[in-house]
Motif scaffolding. Structure first.
Motif, PDB file in Angstrom:
ATOM      1  N   UNK A 132       0.833  -1.206   0.000  1.00 33.22           N
ATOM      2  CA  UNK A 132       0.000   0.000   0.000  1.00 33.22           C
ATOM      3  C   UNK A 132       0.866   1.254   0.000  1.00 33.22           C
ATOM      4  N   UNK A 133       1.939   1.244   0.797  1.00 33.00           N
ATOM      5  CA  UNK A 133       2.835   2.406   0.834  1.00 33.00           C
ATOM      6  C   UNK A 133       3.502   2.621  -0.517  1.00 33.00           C
ATOM      7  N   UNK A 134       3.889   1.537  -1.182  1.00 30.93           N
ATOM      8  CA  UNK A 134       4.522   1.647  -2.496  1.00 30.93           C
ATOM      9  C   UNK A 134       3.569   2.260  -3.517  1.00 30.93           C
ATOM     10  N   UNK A 135       2.337   1.770  -3.550  1.00 32.80           N
ATOM     11  CA  UNK A 135       1.355   2.298  -4.510  1.00 32.80           C
ATOM     12  C   UNK A 135       1.117   3.787  -4.271  1.00 32.80           C
ATOM     13  N   UNK A 136       0.979   4.174  -3.006  1.00 33.46           N
ATOM     14  CA  UNK A 136       0.745   5.586  -2.691  1.00 33.46           C
ATOM     15  C   UNK A 136       1.956   6.444  -3.049  1.00 33.46           C
ATOM     16  N   UNK A 137       3.158   5.969  -2.714  1.00 39.63           N
ATOM     17  CA  UNK A 137       4.361   6.766  -3.005  1.00 39.63           C
ATOM     18  C   UNK A 137       4.593   6.890  -4.497  1.00 39.63           C
ATOM     19  N   UNK A 138       4.375   5.799  -5.225  1.00 38.87           N
ATOM     20  CA  UNK A 138       4.597   5.885  -6.673  1.00 38.87           C
ATOM     21  C   UNK A 138       3.546   6.779  -7.330  1.00 38.87           C
ATOM     22  N   UNK A 139       2.302   6.649  -6.906  1.00 36.81           N
ATOM     23  CA  UNK A 139       1.238   7.495  -7.458  1.00 36.81           C
ATOM     24  C   UNK A 139       1.453   8.957  -7.116  1.00 36.81           C
ATOM     25  N   UNK A 140       2.147   9.210  -6.009  1.00 39.49           N
ATOM     26  CA  UNK A 140       2.362  10.595  -5.587  1.00 39.49           C
ATOM     27  C   UNK A 140       3.160  11.396  -6.603  1.00 39.49           C
ATOM     28  N   UNK A 141       3.891  10.703  -7.483  1.00 38.23           N
ATOM     29  CA  UNK A 141       4.651  11.417  -8.501  1.00 38.23           C
ATOM     30  C   UNK A 141       3.760  12.205  -9.444  1.00 38.23           C
ATOM     31  N   UNK A 142       2.635  11.615  -9.838  1.00 38.73           N
ATOM     32  CA  UNK A 142       1.694  12.325 -10.710  1.00 38.73           C
ATOM     33  C   UNK A 142       1.062  13.502  -9.969  1.00 38.73           C
ATOM     34  N   UNK A 143       0.773  13.290  -8.685  1.00 40.81           N
ATOM     35  CA  UNK A 143       0.174  14.358  -7.895  1.00 40.81           C
ATOM     36  C   UNK A 143       1.184  15.479  -7.674  1.00 40.81           C
ATOM     37  N   UNK A 144       2.442  15.123  -7.430  1.00 40.10           N
ATOM     38  CA  UNK A 144       3.485  16.137  -7.270  1.00 40.10           C
ATOM     39  C   UNK A 144       3.675  16.965  -8.523  1.00 40.10           C
ATOM     40  N   UNK A 145       3.583  16.313  -9.675  1.00 45.30           N
ATOM     41  CA  UNK A 145       3.674  17.050 -10.944  1.00 45.30           C
ATOM     42  C   UNK A 145       2.534  18.049 -11.067  1.00 45.30           C
TER      43      UNK A 145
END
Length: 330
Positions: free
Chosen positions: A7-20
């Protein structure tokens, strides 16, 4: 513990799109990416000099140059298109879904390009994945956001860049340590994005707090969180586990973008994301290896620190299994 890590991996990886998306209004894509990679590259180079010299032994100038080209394709080219698409108004969820088709497309192309077996079930999975992309993209375009139609082609350019990097990596016979490839990829990106920012007169970062929040978000969550957890799960659970988790990025990003930025998320978007998940299920069910297939493979490449395997590929006896090149941390 495994579920928490996943779950942490999915959230952290998805955060890249949100950070952009967070940094989209504060600076051009080149500036944001330059200041994301310059400090990271400096740290990685220092670490390589101080503690990772053994990992570099035996590498030729050609090996380093190949890794630089792979990094330019799978990290620099990919991230520039992702950030540019989001700045043009394409929703983060749509961008993530288009990005997520890369393993399917690359896996399908191994048939005509590398003469490896692709089953009918796997082609069906590819068709479902493409259908999901079409549904989500048209829903996004119909939401009245004023995004130009050609802007939706930009993420496809990034996905194509990843596919090209994948095939370049698959032809490499040299084993490169993940720490080495990540250092080369990130340094290459730092140089390229600095040159881009200098060429466009946007070297100086804006003074706005939102810009530095976006940079910190991307470095801490996307790079260290996403990359670190990627390699941890890869070592503990294997490439298939990571591939499956990668396909959860699009729905998570779409829901996150809708909640945080009010991006469109209606029945058509949900149906498209469901098709994408169905494509994953079909592909993985059709990807069982025949008895006697080669299982040695090559070392998992890194790029943004992340790799995507290709569940469409069924290696024949003696064939090296094609592994994907990471989509360098969003």
């Amino acid at each position: 513990m495994h579920l928490l890590l996943s779950a942490a991996f999915v959230l952290c990886w998805s955060s890249g799109f949100i950070g952009a998306k967070l940094g989209a209004d504060s600076a051009p894509a080149g500036t944001l990416l330059m200041w994301r990679f310059l400090p990271l590259a400096a740290v990685l180079v220092v670490v390589a000099v101080l503690s990772a010299r053994a990992a570099w032994r035996g590498l030729t100038a050609r090996d380093v140059a190949r890794q630089a080209v792979i990094g330019a394709l799978s990290q620099s080219g990919y991230l520039l298109t992702v950030y540019s698409a989001i700045q043009l108004g394409v929703s983060s969820g749509t961008t993530a879904l288009i990005d997520g088709t890369q393993p399917l497309v690359a896996g399908a192309l191994t048939g005509p390009l590398l003469h490896q077996y692709v089953s009918r079930r796997q082609w069906l999975g590819l068709g479902l994945g493409v259908g999901g992309v079409i549904l989500v993209t048209t829903a996004d375009a119909a939401a009245g956001s004023g995004v130009a139609g050609w802007a939706y082609l930009v993420p496809f350019l990034g996905m194509s860049s990843l596919v090209a990097a994948t095939f370049l990596e698959s032809r490499s016979r040299t084993r490169v340590a993940p720490s080495v490839s990540m250092t080369i990829h990130c340094t290459t990106s730092a140089v390229l994005f600095t040159a881009l920012a200098a060429g466009t007169g946007s070297l100086q970062p804006p003074a706005s707090l939102s810009f530095w929040v976006a940079v910190g978000w991307l470095v801490v969550l996307s790079t260290f969180g996403g990359y670190g957890l990627y390699w941890l799960i890869l070592r503990r659970r294997g490439v298939t586990e990571v591939n499956t988790l990668m396909f959860l990025m699009a729905p998570v990003t779409a829901l996150w973008g809708a909640a945080m930025f009010g991006e469109p998320f209606g029945p058509q978007t949900a149906a498209g994301l469901a098709l994408g998940l169905a494509a994953v299920a079909v592909v993985h069910r059709g990807a069982a290896r025949p008895a006697g297939a080669d299982t040695t493979g090559g070392p998992p490449p890194s790029a943004r620190g992340r790799t995507s395997g290709h569940p469409l590929v069924r290696p024949r006896d003696g064939d090296r299994r094609l592994r994907g090149v990471g989509r360098p941390g969003r």
